[in-house]
Design a protein around this motif. Structure first.
Motif, mmCIF file in Angstrom:
data_model
loop_
_atom_site.group_PDB
_atom_site.id
_atom_site.type_symbol
_atom_site.label_atom_id
_atom_site.label_comp_id
_atom_site.label_asym_id
_atom_site.label_seq_id
_atom_site.Cartn_x
_atom_site.Cartn_y
_atom_site.Cartn_z
ATOM 1 N N THR A 292 -7.433 42.524 22.740
ATOM 2 C CA THR A 292 -7.295 43.414 21.842
ATOM 3 C C THR A 292 -7.297 44.654 22.985
ATOM 4 O OG1 THR A 292 -8.460 42.021 20.738
ATOM 5 C CG2 THR A 292 -8.933 44.579 20.500
ATOM 6 N N ARG A 293 -8.092 44.573 23.921
ATOM 7 C CA ARG A 293 -7.875 45.886 24.988
ATOM 8 C C ARG A 293 -6.768 46.671 25.143
ATOM 9 N NH1 ARG A 293 -11.558 44.342 29.879
ATOM 10 N NH2 ARG A 293 -9.779 44.610 30.338
ATOM 11 N N GLU B 294 -12.922 41.676 18.249
ATOM 12 C CA GLU B 294 -13.996 42.199 19.486
ATOM 13 C C GLU B 294 -14.370 42.064 20.942
ATOM 14 O OE1 GLU B 294 -14.296 46.149 20.165
ATOM 15 O OE2 GLU B 294 -13.942 46.635 17.955
ATOM 16 N N GLY B 295 -14.182 42.502 21.627
ATOM 17 C CA GLY B 295 -14.660 42.009 23.177
ATOM 18 C C GLY B 295 -13.190 40.748 23.665
ATOM 19 N N SER B 296 -12.442 41.292 22.926
ATOM 20 C CA SER B 296 -10.850 40.229 23.603
ATOM 21 C C SER B 296 -9.988 41.078 24.708
ATOM 22 C CB SER B 296 -10.133 39.862 22.764
ATOM 23 O OG SER B 296 -8.730 39.623 22.430
ATOM 24 N N ARG C 285 -4.805 48.256 22.747
ATOM 25 C CA ARG C 285 -5.942 50.289 21.778
ATOM 26 C C ARG C 285 -5.267 50.598 23.004
ATOM 27 N NH1 ARG C 285 -11.296 47.414 20.514
ATOM 28 N NH2 ARG C 285 -10.679 47.266 17.948
#
Length: 213
Positions: free
Chosen positions: A131-132, A126-128, A135
């Motif tokens: 990662t975003r 989370e918070g990366s 997604r």
């Protein structure tokens, strides 16, 4: 791992390679005791042929060789020892025993960076930002590569070299993310370019196009 210590009277050559830069740092010799001590302490230990005793590299200088891995060759009589050096390797003060500078080729960082991106893909913390991106999906990732490519073009035609490098770095980073999402590597791009560098490649491409018509 089977090592033939008897072939050279109890000793085997140990080629020392920096695990990060891939440069060869030195050549030493190990007997079975030196090999076992290296495994136990994780600091490379040799057998000194002149002093006839064990010596751990760095025990007087502080320039230890931190063990990362050891493998034996096909004849079971030579070791490849990958290490992280703590300071210069040679007793003369140079990085290697051949007087070379132990610097990594900057291009190797692209592999390291994609390794990092792949870990992000597996762990999805989370918070990366990465990662975003994953997604958001392939379409958004591809769009981001296009946006960064356009900004790179703008800087190439109307900007400075410094800004061009900055935008090209953004473009390449997002391309690596896109490749990772598709299960591809930067090495796949390098292989394709290597094929195209072959003088026969263009002739073969033309022949393939002609055959397809």
């Amino acid at each position: 791992m089977t090592i033939d210590f008897e072939k050279m009277g109890g000793l085997v050559p140990a080629i020392i390679q920096d695990a990060r830069t891939k440069n060869v740092l030195m050549l030493g010799f190990m007997n079975e005791e030196a090999y076992q001590k290296t495994l136990l302490t994780k600091m490379v230990t040799f057998w000194s042929r002149t002093r006839q005793t064990l010596w751990t590299k760095g025990e007087t200088s502080g320039h230890f060789l931190e063990l990362q891995s050891m493998t034996v060759d096909c004849d079971n009589d030579t070791l490849l020892v990958k290490v992280i050096p703590h300071g210069p390797t040679c007793h003369t003060g140079t990085d290697t025993c051949w007087g070379e500078t132990n610097e990594a080729c900057p291009l190797l960082f692209l592999q390291e960076l994609q390794d990092f991106i792949e870990r992000r893909h597996e762990e999805m913390p989370e918070g990366s930002y990465t990662t975003r991106l994953f997604r958001d999906g392939v379409n958004k990732m591809a769009q981001k590569v296009g946006e960064e490519a356009l900004e790179t073009v703008i800087e190439a035609t109307n900007g400075t070299n410094e800004k061009l490098i900055y935008e090209a770095s953004d473009m390449l980073y997002h391309l690596l993310v896109l490749l990772t999402s598709k299960g591809l590597r930067i090495e796949d791009i390098a292989i394709e370019l290597q094929k195209r560098h072959d003088p026969q490649w263009d002739a073969q491409r033309r022949q393939a196009k002609a055959a397809a018509k």
